[in-house]
Scaffold this motif. Sequence first.
Motif, PDB file in Angstrom:
ATOM      1  N   MET A   1      32.295 -31.969  -9.031  1.00 53.22           N
ATOM      2  CA  MET A   1      33.264 -31.062  -9.657  1.00 53.22           C
ATOM      3  C   MET A   1      34.695 -31.465  -9.331  1.00 53.22           C
ATOM      4  SD  MET A   1      31.386 -29.298 -11.537  1.00 53.22           S
ATOM      5  CE  MET A   1      32.571 -28.111 -12.149  1.00 53.22           C
ATOM      6  N   ASP A   2      34.933 -32.024  -8.157  1.00 56.94           N
ATOM      7  CA  ASP A   2      36.271 -32.525  -7.821  1.00 56.94           C
ATOM      8  C   ASP A   2      36.628 -33.685  -8.744  1.00 56.94           C
ATOM      9  OD1 ASP A   2      38.699 -32.825  -6.331  1.00 56.94           O
ATOM     10  OD2 ASP A   2      37.758 -34.413  -5.165  1.00 56.94           O
ATOM     11  N   TRP A   3      35.690 -34.600  -8.937  1.00 61.91           N
ATOM     12  CA  TRP A   3      35.910 -35.736  -9.840  1.00 61.91           C
ATOM     13  C   TRP A   3      36.110 -35.253 -11.274  1.00 61.91           C
ATOM     14  CZ3 TRP A   3      32.564 -37.108 -13.870  1.00 61.91           C
ATOM     15  CH2 TRP A   3      32.838 -38.323 -14.496  1.00 61.91           C
ATOM     16  N   LEU A   4      35.283 -34.311 -11.717  1.00 57.42           N
ATOM     17  CA  LEU A   4      35.305 -33.831 -13.097  1.00 57.42           C
ATOM     18  C   LEU A   4      36.606 -33.104 -13.442  1.00 57.42           C
ATOM     19  CD1 LEU A   4      33.454 -33.586 -15.636  1.00 57.42           C
ATOM     20  CD2 LEU A   4      32.754 -31.356 -14.751  1.00 57.42           C
ATOM     21  N   THR A   5      37.127 -32.356 -12.486  1.00 61.94           N
ATOM     22  CA  THR A   5      38.304 -31.510 -12.750  1.00 61.94           C
ATOM     23  C   THR A   5      39.571 -32.036 -12.075  1.00 61.94           C
ATOM     24  OG1 THR A   5      37.834 -30.073 -10.855  1.00 61.94           O
ATOM     25  CG2 THR A   5      36.814 -29.471 -12.969  1.00 61.94           C
ATOM     26  N   GLU A   6      39.559 -33.300 -11.679  1.00 63.49           N
ATOM     27  CA  GLU A   6      40.704 -33.868 -10.976  1.00 63.49           C
ATOM     28  C   GLU A   6      41.978 -33.707 -11.796  1.00 63.49           C
ATOM     29  OE1 GLU A   6      42.084 -38.142  -8.987  1.00 63.49           O
ATOM     30  OE2 GLU A   6      40.154 -37.969 -10.004  1.00 63.49           O
ATOM     31  N   GLU A   7      43.006 -33.232 -11.135  1.00 63.89           N
ATOM     32  CA  GLU A   7      44.285 -33.026 -11.809  1.00 63.89           C
ATOM     33  C   GLU A   7      44.866 -34.363 -12.242  1.00 63.89           C
ATOM     34  OE1 GLU A   7      46.726 -30.653  -9.214  1.00 63.89           O
ATOM     35  OE2 GLU A   7      45.186 -29.104  -9.076  1.00 63.89           O
TER      36      GLU A   7
ATOM     37  N   ARG B   1      36.615 -37.227 -18.724  1.00 62.97           N
ATOM     38  CA  ARG B   1      35.424 -37.165 -17.868  1.00 62.97           C
ATOM     39  C   ARG B   1      34.569 -35.991 -18.338  1.00 62.97           C
ATOM     40  NH1 ARG B   1      38.296 -38.039 -11.945  1.00 62.97           N
ATOM     41  NH2 ARG B   1      38.967 -40.177 -12.360  1.00 62.97           N
ATOM     42  N   ASN B   2      33.327 -36.271 -18.653  1.00 60.45           N
ATOM     43  CA  ASN B   2      32.473 -35.191 -19.146  1.00 60.45           C
ATOM     44  C   ASN B   2      31.024 -35.308 -18.687  1.00 60.45           C
ATOM     45  OD1 ASN B   2      31.655 -37.322 -20.686  1.00 60.45           O
ATOM     46  ND2 ASN B   2      32.541 -36.576 -22.592  1.00 60.45           N
TER      47      ASN B   2
ATOM     48  N   ALA C   1      42.163 -34.310 -20.538  1.00 57.65           N
ATOM     49  CA  ALA C   1      41.020 -33.489 -20.948  1.00 57.65           C
ATOM     50  C   ALA C   1      40.058 -34.321 -21.793  1.00 57.65           C
ATOM     51  CB  ALA C   1      41.499 -32.279 -21.733  1.00 57.65           C
TER      52      ALA C   1
ATOM     53  N   ARG D   1      38.878 -24.173  -8.536  1.00 60.82           N
ATOM     54  CA  ARG D   1      38.707 -25.382  -9.348  1.00 60.82           C
ATOM     55  C   ARG D   1      37.345 -26.029  -9.127  1.00 60.82           C
ATOM     56  NH1 ARG D   1      39.609 -30.993  -8.854  1.00 60.82           N
ATOM     57  NH2 ARG D   1      40.435 -30.835  -6.745  1.00 60.82           N
ATOM     58  N   VAL D   2      36.842 -26.018  -7.885  1.00 60.51           N
ATOM     59  CA  VAL D   2      35.594 -26.699  -7.541  1.00 60.51           C
ATOM     60  C   VAL D   2      34.507 -25.698  -7.159  1.00 60.51           C
ATOM     61  CG1 VAL D   2      34.506 -28.323  -5.941  1.00 60.51           C
ATOM     62  CG2 VAL D   2      36.766 -28.826  -6.887  1.00 60.51           C
TER      63      VAL D   2
END
Length: 193
Positions: free
Chosen positions: A116-122, A129-130, A126, A176-177
């Motif tokens: 989730m950190d990788w997926l939602t990295e600031e 990464r999916n 958009a 976020r995570v």
Amino acid sequence: MADTKQTKTIGEHLVASELARRGWAPALTRDGLERTDILAVHTGEDRRMIEVQVKTARTHSWLQTNWPLGEKSQKHSAHEREYFVMVAVPHDLELAPRLFVLPRAHVAAAAWIAHMDWLTEEGVPAGKRNAPVSSSRVYLPTFENYENRWDLLFTDEGDAPVLLPPRYHELAASDRVGLPLGHRWRDDKLPAW
């Protein structure tokens, strides 16, 4: 290309031998017993019984070593005595393998948090990464504090110290995570580490 069956065999036999060295009577399970590669009973008076899942990765570089931890690895613990042993086997025969001993809940949390950190990295556009959380990979530095922690096999999951990186605590507490639904640390209380 590495033979994955051979890699799996290396890890399972290595873990079984290390358990035997430490007073456990290990039994390799047949393929098909989900979540458990080794059942073991301690030969001391307590006769403690545990289940161990082994994940093995072949590597050229310790920093690049990672384990794919899909949905099965992220399932909730069925009881307090489920563990993982993550094995890093170097291609260089002069180097010894490295083993990391973790309670199942710690592995499930690490897999979710890493993904989730990788997926939602600031800063990442958009849609760039999916990959689903079932494609999670966790790198060796995340588990470094669990190296050779065979003593944790004598500690029930709820009592085991969390040795994940401090940053993972911050990520687990963040919106976020966070942690997956049903994880014991989300349902109960996030432990300190």
